[in-house]
Design an enzyme around this catalytic site. Sequence first.
Site, PDB file in Angstrom:
ATOM      1  N   ASP A 298     -10.210  -4.028  -5.531  1.00 37.32           N
ATOM      2  CA  ASP A 298      -9.851  -3.138  -4.478  1.00 37.32           C
ATOM      3  C   ASP A 298     -11.182  -2.058  -4.265  1.00 37.32           C
ATOM      4  OD1 ASP A 298      -8.456  -1.181  -2.585  1.00 37.32           O
ATOM      5  OD2 ASP A 298      -6.680  -1.613  -3.579  1.00 37.32           O
TER       6      ASP A 298
ATOM      7  N   HIS B 254      -8.267  -5.044  -1.232  1.00 39.20           N
ATOM      8  CA  HIS B 254      -6.945  -4.679  -0.944  1.00 39.20           C
ATOM      9  C   HIS B 254      -6.081  -5.252   0.088  1.00 39.20           C
ATOM     10  CE1 HIS B 254      -4.266  -1.140  -1.027  1.00 39.20           C
ATOM     11  NE2 HIS B 254      -4.166  -1.058   0.398  1.00 39.20           N
TER      12      HIS B 254
ATOM     13  N   SER C 133       0.870  -1.152  -0.060  1.00 41.28           N
ATOM     14  CA  SER C 133       0.122  -0.103   0.094  1.00 41.28           C
ATOM     15  C   SER C 133       0.940   1.315   0.065  1.00 41.28           C
ATOM     16  CB  SER C 133      -0.761  -0.011   1.000  1.00 41.28           C
ATOM     17  OG  SER C 133      -2.112   0.890   0.961  1.00 41.28           O
TER      18      SER C 133
END
Length: 329
Positions: free
Chosen positions: A243, A296, A125
């Site tokens: 996501d 995600h 991330s």
Amino acid sequence: MTVLRGLSTYLTLASSLGAALATPTAQVPIFSSSDDVDDTPLPVVIWHGLGDTFSAEGLQSVGELVEKVNLGTFVYYVRLDESASNDRTATFYGNVTLQLEKVCADLASHPILSTAPAVDAVGFSQGGQFLRGYVERCNFPPVRSLLTFGSQHNGIVDYKACSAADWLCKGAMALLHGNTWSSWVQSRLVPAQYFRDPQDLDSYLEYSNFLADINNERLLKNETYAKNIADLENFVLYLFENDTTVIPKETSWFEEVNGTETTPLRARPIYSEDWIGLRALDRKGGLKFKTTPGEHMHLSDEVLEQAFTEFFGPFQKSTSKNDEAPSEL
């Protein structure tokens, strides 16, 4: 944010702290003075994402998987504070430029990392764009291959990252939406420093503390940024197909999403004018676009093992340059 759950199925970079503070892997590699015969794996640097900490159990499991794939790998977990709690807080609050300066100094002074011929790196991330910032701004020790998973390379317009009881996260998100371009927020709120709204690029270019700089979007370009990215052997961009946490998800591939219109990387000036070296890297076969199923940071051990096998290992290891980019690029 929650990531990588249960190494056997999914690994989770949990916000909950591990029982003990993480330390780099115990085995110290000895790098041969002769690169031709040295089969010692390069060290691997891991930078976690928003709401996580260097000592999280899931992150430690990722490091164990790196070692399993390439025996003898020294794994270093980036931390902004030796306190795991403070390290988590620093994912929400802090000046990213100063944070990155600390990481650059830590890696450059590390007795093992600083003596290695290069390192490999993986960012989860927001840790992905921060590691890219490391490559562009300092890059000592130099990164050979950089892998990013669900990273926000072209910024965000929103984040859906907070659990119901996570008031630290909720406070950060309230600031993100309320005072994005104030100097106070841009110097203190981490997600705001990679906020980028295509419908308000003037404010972004004027006030962004971090992303506008490392993307070389301002009139004055930093040639070192482009050179350092072009010098990578591999830059591997993983996008999560489902996501809904990072908005837009296509930011993981440097795509521009403006309302319902999406512009792929290769059709953007950042590529055609080679602002940060992506075109040069692509032409030598080092820029790779990959997708992985799920939400995600939901990663299977199979995906990670394949990545670590293909792109990490000894310094003289050659990796495939023949990956085809997705057709939509």
